[in-house]
Design a protein around this motif. Structure first.
Motif, PDB file in Angstrom:
ATOM      1  N   LEU A 271       0.821  -1.199   0.000  1.00  0.00           N
ATOM      2  CA  LEU A 271       0.000   0.000   0.000  1.00  0.00           C
ATOM      3  C   LEU A 271       0.865   1.263   0.000  1.00  0.00           C
ATOM      4  CD1 LEU A 271      -3.027  -0.796   2.351  1.00  0.00           C
ATOM      5  CD2 LEU A 271      -2.857  -0.953  -0.131  1.00  0.00           C
ATOM      6  N   GLU A 272       1.999   1.201   0.689  1.00  0.00           N
ATOM      7  CA  GLU A 272       2.906   2.343   0.663  1.00  0.00           C
ATOM      8  C   GLU A 272       3.476   2.557  -0.742  1.00  0.00           C
ATOM      9  OE1 GLU A 272       3.612   4.598   2.920  1.00  0.00           O
ATOM     10  OE2 GLU A 272       2.147   3.680   4.285  1.00  0.00           O
ATOM     11  N   PHE A 274       1.984   1.714  -3.467  1.00  0.00           N
ATOM     12  CA  PHE A 274       0.870   2.216  -4.276  1.00  0.00           C
ATOM     13  C   PHE A 274       0.683   3.717  -4.063  1.00  0.00           C
ATOM     14  CE2 PHE A 274      -3.752   3.136  -4.463  1.00  0.00           C
ATOM     15  CZ  PHE A 274      -3.930   2.975  -5.823  1.00  0.00           C
ATOM     16  N   LYS A 275       0.797   4.167  -2.820  1.00  0.00           N
ATOM     17  CA  LYS A 275       0.637   5.597  -2.535  1.00  0.00           C
ATOM     18  C   LYS A 275       1.777   6.426  -3.116  1.00  0.00           C
ATOM     19  CE  LYS A 275       0.026   5.206   1.936  1.00  0.00           C
ATOM     20  NZ  LYS A 275      -0.217   5.648   3.341  1.00  0.00           N
ATOM     21  N   SER A 276       2.981   5.856  -3.149  1.00  0.00           N
ATOM     22  CA  SER A 276       4.120   6.608  -3.681  1.00  0.00           C
ATOM     23  C   SER A 276       4.191   6.561  -5.201  1.00  0.00           C
ATOM     24  CB  SER A 276       5.424   6.075  -3.085  1.00  0.00           C
ATOM     25  OG  SER A 276       5.623   4.710  -3.437  1.00  0.00           O
ATOM     26  N   HIS A 277       3.575   5.527  -5.823  1.00  0.00           N
ATOM     27  CA  HIS A 277       3.552   5.403  -7.286  1.00  0.00           C
ATOM     28  C   HIS A 277       2.106   5.091  -7.718  1.00  0.00           C
ATOM     29  CE1 HIS A 277       7.692   4.483  -6.053  1.00  0.00           C
ATOM     30  NE2 HIS A 277       8.074   4.904  -7.253  1.00  0.00           N
ATOM     31  N   PRO A 278       1.193   6.053  -7.564  1.00  0.00           N
ATOM     32  CA  PRO A 278      -0.230   5.734  -7.743  1.00  0.00           C
ATOM     33  C   PRO A 278      -0.663   5.483  -9.174  1.00  0.00           C
ATOM     34  CG  PRO A 278       0.059   8.081  -7.374  1.00  0.00           C
ATOM     35  CD  PRO A 278       1.409   7.457  -7.184  1.00  0.00           C
ATOM     36  N   ALA A 304       0.247  -2.365  -6.470  1.00  0.00           N
ATOM     37  CA  ALA A 304       1.584  -1.823  -6.231  1.00  0.00           C
ATOM     38  C   ALA A 304       2.421  -1.831  -7.503  1.00  0.00           C
ATOM     39  CB  ALA A 304       2.279  -2.625  -5.134  1.00  0.00           C
ATOM     40  N   LEU A 458      -9.440  -2.161  -2.404  1.00  0.00           N
ATOM     41  CA  LEU A 458      -8.336  -1.460  -1.747  1.00  0.00           C
ATOM     42  C   LEU A 458      -8.735  -1.003  -0.349  1.00  0.00           C
ATOM     43  CD1 LEU A 458      -6.953   0.662  -4.725  1.00  0.00           C
ATOM     44  CD2 LEU A 458      -5.913  -1.367  -3.692  1.00  0.00           C
ATOM     45  N   TYR A 462      -7.031  -2.044   3.277  1.00  0.00           N
ATOM     46  CA  TYR A 462      -6.622  -0.993   4.212  1.00  0.00           C
ATOM     47  C   TYR A 462      -7.270  -1.192   5.586  1.00  0.00           C
ATOM     48  CZ  TYR A 462      -6.116   3.636   6.294  1.00  0.00           C
ATOM     49  OH  TYR A 462      -5.835   4.665   7.156  1.00  0.00           O
TER      50      TYR A 462
END
Length: 468
Positions: A271-272, A274-278, A304, A458, A462
């Motif tokens: 998930l991290e 995914f958030k950094s490379h959305p 991801a 997603l 989470y």
């Protein structure tokens, strides 16, 4: 040409499943799999349907292909982008081949039989290696080797080179064995189904895959739900789970939240990422470049690696396959033929019995041409519309087994997902060729449903992490 296309399709699937060296031996050094792919393409082009590339599944596959390219491109290495596309193309290819050449129940049976026989080969090889305690066999994955409690898990080669990969194929293949069942012939069905399913379950046990064990329980519940009811089916599934646990299905490994703590950490890492490379993710099949183990969850690893774009199209493929499977399994919303009112005129009754000799040379209608033509359209009438509903139901259960196993395994874009998706589209085409009219979701509705499903999946991941 249709028969030739099916034969080449089966050989292509067999080669990908068992690996080129296993199928071709020393000739594999000449990369015969590429020649086989070229032949498959050549013999398939004349059979391509005009609507093949208008299907929502093809839109989803094209979107995933684009996301694969862009995900590699955004990693900063241009040369890896075409390589990623080449790694994904066999999945695209097998879907097109299945939809193009599987136009009858018998063709679906041939695909299932090919996968079953190949699985039997791997199971036998793995079982012999386990019996001989040959930890160095290519069909064995030694987990915890060097410890007193190490376990030997069987696996295949190539795309099933991991025990979990192989187990996911086996668990989703169990419902497909019912393609060979005939309604009302219980003795024949028992002779065919009992030994074949027993072999698959034995192979599943030897993989010691915990995710596949839970998926098999889900398959059992879904299979028996309509026969005995939801609650009795759930009780039966619970009993099967308890029996599998008592038989040390997992090889002595625990099945609990604590035992899967490292996997939950991998979810959090996913998930991290995914958030950094959305947008396009960290790169197709690049998750382990950022974490020491894979995510062990197909949703996390897809989001991801391919970002929101690739994940959305992946969900679109799943949603379309499931929704169309539900439509076909529920049956036609109107009779395949218009009802005949009483009294029936003599000329209409004669047509229902078949054309008379005096009409043998009369111009034929489109319906009569389809029924009597020897080509692919005639093959679609080799099975009745109720039987097509049964086939769609079994494919749905196979997809359910795949998805349940995929919740615990990082197997987002594997070939058997596209095989089952192609089978579902083939069942829909057979039903429509039979005259059935199904309530099919429009493309715009599927796009909206997929967006909601992608966001919901997603959020579920989470929330599970937050609760943990």
């Amino acid at each position: 040409m249709q028969a030739m296309g099916l034969i080449v399709t089966l050989l292509y699937i067999l080669t990908a499943y068992l690996s080129p060296p296993t199928v071709f031996g020393p000739l594999a050094a000449f990369h015969l799999e590429f020649i086989l792919a070229a032949i498959a393409l050549l013999v398939s082009i004349p059979s391509f349907s005009r609507d093949l590339f208008k299907q929502p599944q093809m839109l989803a596959i094209t979107g995933m292909l684009f996301a694969v390219f862009m995900s590699r491109l955004f990693t900063g290495w241009l040369g890896s982008a075409p390589r990623g596309v080449m790694e994904f193309l066999p999945d695209v290819f097998v879907y097109v081949l299945i939809v193009t050449h599987c136009r009858s129940k018998r063709s679906l049976q041939f695909v299932t039989l090919t996968l079953f026989l190949a699985s039997c080969y791997v199971i036998v090889q793995g079982a012999l290696a386990v019996r001989a305690h040959d930890a160095h066999s290519p069909y064995i994955y030694s987990q915890g080797i060097g410890n007193e409690d190490y376990i030997l898990r069987i696996r295949g080669l190539s795309i099933i080179g991991d025990p979990n990969d192989f187990a996911q194929v086996l668990v989703s293949l169990v419902p497909c064995m019912f393609f060979f069942a005939c309604p009302g012939r219980r003795s024949r069905n028992m002779i065919i189904l009992v030994p074949t399913i027993a072999i698959l379950i034995a192979g599943l046990y030897l993989t010691h895959s915990r995710g596949a064990m839970l998926a098999l329980v889900a398959v059992m519940v879904l299979a028996f739900r309509r026969k005995i009811g939801t609650i009795p089916a759930a009780i039966l599934g619970g009993g099967a789970f308890a029996a599998a646990t008592a038989l040390s299905w997992s090889g002595g490994r625990q099945i609990s939240m604590e035992a899967g703590a490292d996997r939950m950490d991998a979810w959090a890492t996913g998930l991290e990422l995914f958030k950094s490379h959305p947008l396009f993710g960290v790169g197709f099949k690049r998750f382990t470049d950022y974490n020491y183990i894979t995510a062990h969850n197909s949703i996390v690893v897809c989001a991801a690696e391919l970002g929101i774009i690739g994940f959305y199209f992946w969900v679109l493929f799943l949603v379309t396959s499931v929704r169309r499977g539900l439509s076909v399994s529920r049956g036609s919303i109107e009779p395949a033929e218009p009802p005949v009112t009483e009294p029936t005129p003599y000329w209409m009754a004669s047509l229902q019995r078949g054309p008379s000799p005096s009409l043998a040379n009369a111009p034929r209608s489109r319906a009569m041409t389809v029924l009597e033509s020897p080509g692919p359209e005639r093959m679609a009438f080799d099975v009745s519309e109720p039987e097509i509903r049964r086939l769609a139901g079994f494919i749905l259960i196979a997809l359910a087994g795949f998805l349940v196993a995929g919740w615990f395994l990082s197997r987002a874009y594997v070939m058997w997902l596209f095989i089952y998706g192609g089978m579902m589209q083939s069942a829909l085409q057979m039903g429509q060729a039979q005259g059935g009219s199904y309530k099919i979701d429009s493309s715009s509705r599927l796009l909206r449903m997929s967006a909601v499903a992608a966001a919901s999946l997603l959020v579920i991941v989470y929330v599970i992490l937050r609760v943990r």
